[in-house]
Motif scaffolding. Sequence first.
Motif, short mmCIF file in Angstrom:
data_model
loop_
_atom_site.label_atom_id
_atom_site.label_comp_id
_atom_site.label_asym_id
_atom_site.label_seq_id
_atom_site.Cartn_x
_atom_site.Cartn_y
_atom_site.Cartn_z
N PRO A 1 1.00 -1.31 -0.03
CA PRO A 1 0.13 -0.13 -0.13
C PRO A 1 0.84 1.21 0.16
O PRO A 1 1.91 1.19 0.59
CB PRO A 1 -0.81 -0.13 1.37
CG PRO A 1 -0.92 -1.83 1.45
CD PRO A 1 0.52 -2.24 1.03
N PHE A 2 0.60 2.30 -0.83
CA PHE A 2 1.22 3.46 -0.83
C PHE A 2 0.12 4.79 -0.86
O PHE A 2 -1.02 4.40 -1.08
CB PHE A 2 1.84 3.45 -2.27
CG PHE A 2 1.04 3.34 -3.43
CD1 PHE A 2 0.40 4.47 -3.96
CD2 PHE A 2 0.57 2.15 -3.96
CE1 PHE A 2 -0.24 4.51 -5.10
CE2 PHE A 2 -0.13 2.11 -4.90
CZ PHE A 2 -0.87 3.42 -5.52
N THR A 3 0.85 6.09 -0.98
CA THR A 3 -0.14 7.08 -0.89
C THR A 3 1.01 8.00 -1.72
O THR A 3 2.15 7.91 -1.82
CB THR A 3 -0.38 7.88 0.54
OG1 THR A 3 -1.26 8.90 0.20
CG2 THR A 3 1.00 8.27 1.12
N THR A 4 0.04 9.29 -2.27
CA THR A 4 0.96 10.11 -3.06
C THR A 4 0.42 11.54 -2.57
O THR A 4 -0.60 11.73 -1.75
CB THR A 4 0.94 10.11 -4.41
OG1 THR A 4 -0.51 10.43 -4.77
CG2 THR A 4 1.11 8.63 -5.07
N SER A 5 0.98 12.81 -3.12
CA SER A 5 0.64 14.04 -2.68
C SER A 5 -0.72 14.21 -2.92
O SER A 5 -1.58 15.07 -2.34
CB SER A 5 1.43 15.16 -3.16
OG SER A 5 1.60 15.16 -4.45
N TRP A 6 -1.41 13.72 -4.11
CA TRP A 6 -2.70 14.03 -4.54
C TRP A 6 -3.86 12.96 -4.08
O TRP A 6 -5.04 13.38 -4.31
CB TRP A 6 -2.57 14.07 -6.28
CG TRP A 6 -2.14 12.92 -6.67
CD1 TRP A 6 -0.74 12.88 -7.21
CD2 TRP A 6 -2.67 11.78 -7.18
NE1 TRP A 6 -0.46 11.69 -7.93
CE2 TRP A 6 -1.69 10.78 -7.87
CE3 TRP A 6 -3.92 11.14 -6.95
CZ2 TRP A 6 -1.95 9.55 -8.22
CZ3 TRP A 6 -4.18 9.79 -7.47
CH2 TRP A 6 -3.16 9.31 -7.94
#
Length: 223
Positions: free
Chosen positions: A64-69
Motif C-alpha cells: 500500500p502507498f500514498t501520494t501527494s494528490w
Amino acid sequence: MKIRILLMAVAVAMLASCEHDGYESGDGSLSYLTAELAVLHTASNRSATSADLDNGTTLSISNPFTTSWMAKPDTIYRALLYYDVATDGSKTVKARSVSAVPVLRPIDKNKVTQMHTDPVGVESAWAAKSGYINLSLLLKAGKTDGEDAVQTLGLVDCGTTVGDDGKRTRHLKLYHDQGGVPEYYTVQRYASIDTKDLGDADVVSITVNTYGGEVTKTFECNK
C-alpha cells in the motif's frame, strides 16, 4: 507540464489544478510490469490498498502507498496504475508507479464565460466495462520561463436531444485552453468521464476540436 481542470461547484465555474506526480516502489525486474486505468481505494491512513480495473477485475495491493494528490482517507481516486502481474495468477499485486487521471465532469455551457476549443490530438477513445469513458489525448507543450502558462481541460454540456427511438443523447464538447503554453512537442495524457455523471442519458456524444478539424465520438452509457 501543468494542466488545470475546469470544474463546477455550487453552480460556479472555477479552475482547479491537477497534479501528475508519480509513486515509485523499489527495484527489480520489470518483466511482468503492466499499466491499467483504475479506481484506487484508500484506507484510513490515505494509502491505496486495492484497485478496480476497467475490465471489472479488483486487485489487492501488497505494498500500500500514498501520494501527494491522494489527500483523503476512505475514498476513491482515478489513476493510471503500473504494477507487476502475479506469476501465479493471484489478484494480489505489487504497485510500481501511479499517475493521477482527471475525471472530467460536464459544466452547463451557460456557466462558461468564454469557450475555448484550442485543438488537441485524440489518440483513442473508448468505453470501459467500469462505466468510464476514456480519452487518450495528445497535447502540445513546451517549457516556459514562468509559471503563468497553464493548459486547461474541461467538458461542456451542450444539451440533450431525444431520438425517434426515445433514446436521450447528451451532447458534450471538450474545453481546451492552450493558455499560452508553447507547442514545441507532444505529450500524451489520459482523461476519463464517469457515465454516472451524465444523468438519464442513454448515449453520450463527445466533440473534440483536433488539428484536423472537429471529431465526434459517440458511446452508449454504461451506468
